[in-house]
Design a protein around this motif. Structure first.
Motif, PDB file in Angstrom:
ATOM      1  N   THR A   2       0.834  -1.196   0.000  1.00 43.05           N
ATOM      2  CA  THR A   2       0.000   0.000   0.000  1.00 43.05           C
ATOM      3  C   THR A   2       0.873   1.251   0.000  1.00 43.05           C
ATOM      4  O   THR A   2       2.107   1.172   0.031  1.00 43.05           O
ATOM      5  CB  THR A   2      -0.942   0.005   1.212  1.00 43.05           C
ATOM      6  N   THR A   3       0.239   2.378  -0.043  1.00 42.71           N
ATOM      7  CA  THR A   3       0.928   3.670  -0.045  1.00 42.71           C
ATOM      8  C   THR A   3       1.747   3.860   1.223  1.00 42.71           C
ATOM      9  O   THR A   3       1.280   3.556   2.328  1.00 42.71           O
ATOM     10  CB  THR A   3      -0.108   4.796  -0.174  1.00 42.71           C
ATOM     11  N   ALA A   4       2.947   4.364   1.077  1.00 48.20           N
ATOM     12  CA  ALA A   4       3.774   4.704   2.233  1.00 48.20           C
ATOM     13  C   ALA A   4       3.408   6.105   2.713  1.00 48.20           C
ATOM     14  O   ALA A   4       3.334   7.041   1.913  1.00 48.20           O
ATOM     15  CB  ALA A   4       5.252   4.648   1.871  1.00 48.20           C
ATOM     16  N   LEU A   5       3.163   6.239   4.007  1.00 48.26           N
ATOM     17  CA  LEU A   5       2.958   7.538   4.652  1.00 48.26           C
ATOM     18  C   LEU A   5       4.204   7.832   5.472  1.00 48.26           C
ATOM     19  O   LEU A   5       4.510   7.114   6.427  1.00 48.26           O
ATOM     20  CB  LEU A   5       1.726   7.513   5.551  1.00 48.26           C
ATOM     21  N   ILE A   6       4.923   8.875   5.096  1.00 47.43           N
ATOM     22  CA  ILE A   6       6.204   9.176   5.722  1.00 47.43           C
ATOM     23  C   ILE A   6       6.060  10.468   6.516  1.00 47.43           C
ATOM     24  O   ILE A   6       5.768  11.533   5.966  1.00 47.43           O
ATOM     25  CB  ILE A   6       7.305   9.314   4.659  1.00 47.43           C
ATOM     26  N   THR A   7       6.264  10.375   7.826  1.00 48.71           N
ATOM     27  CA  THR A   7       6.108  11.559   8.679  1.00 48.71           C
ATOM     28  C   THR A   7       6.932  11.379   9.947  1.00 48.71           C
ATOM     29  O   THR A   7       7.610  10.354  10.120  1.00 48.71           O
ATOM     30  CB  THR A   7       4.621  11.819   8.976  1.00 48.71           C
ATOM     31  N   HIS A   8       6.887  12.363  10.843  1.00 46.33           N
ATOM     32  CA  HIS A   8       7.696  12.306  12.072  1.00 46.33           C
ATOM     33  C   HIS A   8       7.148  13.309  13.084  1.00 46.33           C
ATOM     34  O   HIS A   8       6.654  14.387  12.699  1.00 46.33           O
ATOM     35  CB  HIS A   8       9.161  12.629  11.760  1.00 46.33           C
ATOM     36  N   ARG A  99      13.172   9.768   1.179  1.00 45.78           N
ATOM     37  CA  ARG A  99      12.815   8.385   1.557  1.00 45.78           C
ATOM     38  C   ARG A  99      11.692   7.871   0.664  1.00 45.78           C
ATOM     39  O   ARG A  99      11.700   6.699   0.240  1.00 45.78           O
ATOM     40  CB  ARG A  99      12.389   8.346   3.021  1.00 45.78           C
ATOM     41  N   GLY A 100      10.719   8.731   0.359  1.00 46.44           N
ATOM     42  CA  GLY A 100       9.650   8.329  -0.548  1.00 46.44           C
ATOM     43  C   GLY A 100      10.180   7.945  -1.919  1.00 46.44           C
ATOM     44  O   GLY A 100       9.775   6.929  -2.501  1.00 46.44           O
ATOM     45  N   VAL A 101      11.097   8.750  -2.444  1.00 49.75           N
ATOM     46  CA  VAL A 101      11.710   8.445  -3.737  1.00 49.75           C
ATOM     47  C   VAL A 101      12.458   7.114  -3.668  1.00 49.75           C
ATOM     48  O   VAL A 101      12.322   6.259  -4.559  1.00 49.75           O
ATOM     49  CB  VAL A 101      12.661   9.588  -4.164  1.00 49.75           C
ATOM     50  N   ASP A 102      13.239   6.916  -2.610  1.00 52.41           N
ATOM     51  CA  ASP A 102      14.002   5.669  -2.478  1.00 52.41           C
ATOM     52  C   ASP A 102      13.075   4.458  -2.395  1.00 52.41           C
ATOM     53  O   ASP A 102      13.348   3.410  -3.001  1.00 52.41           O
ATOM     54  CB  ASP A 102      14.891   5.727  -1.243  1.00 52.41           C
ATOM     55  N   MET A 103      11.982   4.592  -1.639  1.00 46.22           N
ATOM     56  CA  MET A 103      11.063   3.465  -1.480  1.00 46.22           C
ATOM     57  C   MET A 103      10.367   3.128  -2.794  1.00 46.22           C
ATOM     58  O   MET A 103      10.257   1.953  -3.169  1.00 46.22           O
ATOM     59  CB  MET A 103      10.017   3.779  -0.408  1.00 46.22           C
ATOM     60  N   VAL A 104       9.913   4.139  -3.509  1.00 43.78           N
ATOM     61  CA  VAL A 104       9.174   3.893  -4.750  1.00 43.78           C
ATOM     62  C   VAL A 104      10.106   3.375  -5.848  1.00 43.78           C
ATOM     63  O   VAL A 104       9.782   2.410  -6.552  1.00 43.78           O
ATOM     64  CB  VAL A 104       8.425   5.165  -5.184  1.00 43.78           C
ATOM     65  N   LEU A 105      11.262   3.989  -5.999  1.00 41.69           N
ATOM     66  CA  LEU A 105      12.191   3.527  -7.032  1.00 41.69           C
ATOM     67  C   LEU A 105      12.824   2.191  -6.665  1.00 41.69           C
ATOM     68  O   LEU A 105      13.224   1.430  -7.552  1.00 41.69           O
ATOM     69  CB  LEU A 105      13.272   4.579  -7.278  1.00 41.69           C
ATOM     70  N   GLY A 106      12.896   1.895  -5.364  1.00 39.26           N
ATOM     71  CA  GLY A 106      13.482   0.629  -4.921  1.00 39.26           C
ATOM     72  C   GLY A 106      12.483  -0.506  -4.791  1.00 39.26           C
ATOM     73  O   GLY A 106      12.856  -1.614  -4.388  1.00 39.26           O
ATOM     74  N   GLY A 107      11.227  -0.252  -5.111  1.00 40.68           N
ATOM     75  CA  GLY A 107      10.218  -1.301  -5.052  1.00 40.68           C
ATOM     76  C   GLY A 107       9.684  -1.607  -3.667  1.00 40.68           C
ATOM     77  O   GLY A 107       8.958  -2.589  -3.483  1.00 40.68           O
ATOM     78  N   GLU A 108       9.997  -0.743  -2.680  1.00 35.63           N
ATOM     79  CA  GLU A 108       9.484  -0.964  -1.325  1.00 35.63           C
ATOM     80  C   GLU A 108       8.054  -0.484  -1.155  1.00 35.63           C
ATOM     81  O   GLU A 108       7.358  -0.900  -0.223  1.00 35.63           O
ATOM     82  CB  GLU A 108      10.360  -0.241  -0.303  1.00 35.63           C
ATOM     83  N   HIS A 147      21.214  10.407  -7.839  1.00 34.85           N
ATOM     84  CA  HIS A 147      21.507   9.216  -7.037  1.00 34.85           C
ATOM     85  C   HIS A 147      20.979   7.947  -7.703  1.00 34.85           C
ATOM     86  O   HIS A 147      21.662   6.914  -7.710  1.00 34.85           O
ATOM     87  CB  HIS A 147      20.907   9.366  -5.641  1.00 34.85           C
ATOM     88  N   HIS A 148      19.776   8.034  -8.265  1.00 39.05           N
ATOM     89  CA  HIS A 148      19.170   6.846  -8.876  1.00 39.05           C
ATOM     90  C   HIS A 148      19.404   6.760 -10.378  1.00 39.05           C
ATOM     91  O   HIS A 148      19.052   5.753 -10.995  1.00 39.05           O
ATOM     92  CB  HIS A 148      17.668   6.822  -8.591  1.00 39.05           C
ATOM     93  N   GLY A 149      19.962   7.812 -10.969  1.00 41.81           N
ATOM     94  CA  GLY A 149      20.316   7.759 -12.373  1.00 41.81           C
ATOM     95  C   GLY A 149      19.161   7.887 -13.340  1.00 41.81           C
ATOM     96  O   GLY A 149      19.265   7.458 -14.499  1.00 41.81           O
ATOM     97  N   GLY A 276       5.131   3.218 -14.586  1.00 39.76           N
ATOM     98  CA  GLY A 276       4.885   2.110 -13.662  1.00 39.76           C
ATOM     99  C   GLY A 276       4.240   2.514 -12.360  1.00 39.76           C
ATOM    100  O   GLY A 276       4.419   1.837 -11.338  1.00 39.76           O
ATOM    101  N   GLY A 277       3.491   3.622 -12.377  1.00 37.82           N
ATOM    102  CA  GLY A 277       2.790   4.070 -11.174  1.00 37.82           C
ATOM    103  C   GLY A 277       3.658   4.799 -10.177  1.00 37.82           C
ATOM    104  O   GLY A 277       3.193   5.120  -9.069  1.00 37.82           O
ATOM    105  N   LYS A 278       4.882   5.107 -10.538  1.00 33.08           N
ATOM    106  CA  LYS A 278       5.819   5.696  -9.576  1.00 33.08           C
ATOM    107  C   LYS A 278       5.484   7.172  -9.343  1.00 33.08           C
ATOM    108  O   LYS A 278       5.757   8.033 -10.178  1.00 33.08           O
ATOM    109  CB  LYS A 278       7.262   5.543 -10.074  1.00 33.08           C
TER     110      LYS A 278
END
Length: 308
Positions: A2-8, A99-108, A147-149, A276-278
């Motif tokens: 599901t969608t990642a919610l990133i907060t703090h 972190r959102g970019v890393d998770m989506v591009l990394g398939g997390e 970073h991700h090219g 791809g939905g990214k």
């Protein structure tokens, strides 16, 4: 997934003076509205200085750090303040988007929403303004590219105020496409259709005061969506401001909750078609608490639908 919610919790530590529209309850109301949703809840990390330096000079970063007060407030410009907890908040805002970019591009995660404050899209290269200190989404775009090219990253900014900072930071960046709709005239006074970027990589969509959802949909369908298709991004970033809502006290557009829902759904469809939905979204403005909470929830619900 599901969608990642990133907060703090550190975002609540960025305190502004009494009566300031960019205040702690904004995020509290939004997060309360998101509580019932089945999201992948992720802790926003602190960005590294190297991340910030992708868009801002070291001298500016040093000035921001030096300005942090031990107590009370420091005023960086007419409406941008720092309190003792602000530095952690602005670093985590950038960290959340990255972190959102890393998770989506990394398939997390299939997509992500960074629930952050303060916003970032008014921060120029070495100038804080409009409640913003660092250019959160612009930095996330540069991270995706460097970073991700990636070769092509699109940013869609539907905040009611023009994202002058994002435009300034990415003006010379041919690998990005910035599409920004905004009320004109309104702060910050930029965002005319004649501002097209050094490489034709900026599309501004000025909207007259009083513009409602029907007209907004026509503008996006006629101009924004075809431009996205021709650019064919490998990732779509969203500056998600909800101050175009009819109830917002700082502007004069007449969007409703369902307009934000529609726009999010259409952007998700385009992301599915093109990359791809990214899609990674980061909170910008929205200053009526109820309108922000309802519109933000609709936005995240559509991200979740797209995530499957």
């Amino acid at each position: 997934m599901t969608t990642a919610l990133i907060t703090h919790a550190d975002f609540h530590g960025h305190v502004t003076p009494q009566g300031h529209p960019e205040r702690v309850p904004r995020l509290e109301h939004l997060l309360h509205a998101l509580e019932p949703l089945e999201l992948n809840r992720v802790t926003a990390p602190l960005a590294a200085d190297d991340d910030i330096l992708r868009c801002h000079p070291a001298s500016y970063v040093s000035e921001v750090k030096a300005a942090l007060p031990a107590d009370g407030f420091v005023q960086l410009d007419g409406d941008t303040y720092l309190s003792p907890g602000s530095l952690d908040a602005v670093y985590r805002a950038v960290g959340a988007a990255i972190r959102g970019v890393d998770m989506v591009l990394g398939g997390e995660a299939p997509n992500a929403f960074a629930a952050v404050r303060p916003p970032g899209h008014h921060a120029e290269t070495a100038t804080p303004m409009g409640f913003c200190v660092f250019g959160t989404v612009a930095i996330a775009a540069k991270h995706a590219l460097d970073h991700h090219g990636l070769s092509r990253v699109a940013i869609v900014d539907f905040d009611v105020h023009h994202g002058n900072g994002t435009q300034d930071l990415l003006w010379d960046e041919a690998r990005t496409l910035l599409i920004s709709s905004q009320q004109i005239p309104l702060f910050p006074g930029t965002g005319t259709a004649s501002e097209t970027g050094a490489h034709g990589n900026v599309l501004n969509l000025p909207l007259a005061p009083g513009t409602g959802g029907v007209q907004m949909r026509q503008v996006y369908e006629a101009q924004a969506f075809p431009r996205l298709r021709s650019f064919r991004p490998e990732l779509i970033l969203v500056s998600a401001g909800f101050d175009a809502h009819a109830d917002d006290p700082l502007a004069n557009l007449n969007w409703e909750v369902e307009d934000f829902r529609w726009l999010t759904a259409e952007l998700c469809k385009l992301a599915d078609e093109l990359c791809g939905g990214k899609i990674v979204s980061s909170l910008e403005g929205g200053y009526d608490l109820d309108a922000l909470a309802a519109s933000g929830k609709a936005h995240v619900e559509e991200l979740m639908k797209a995530a499957g």
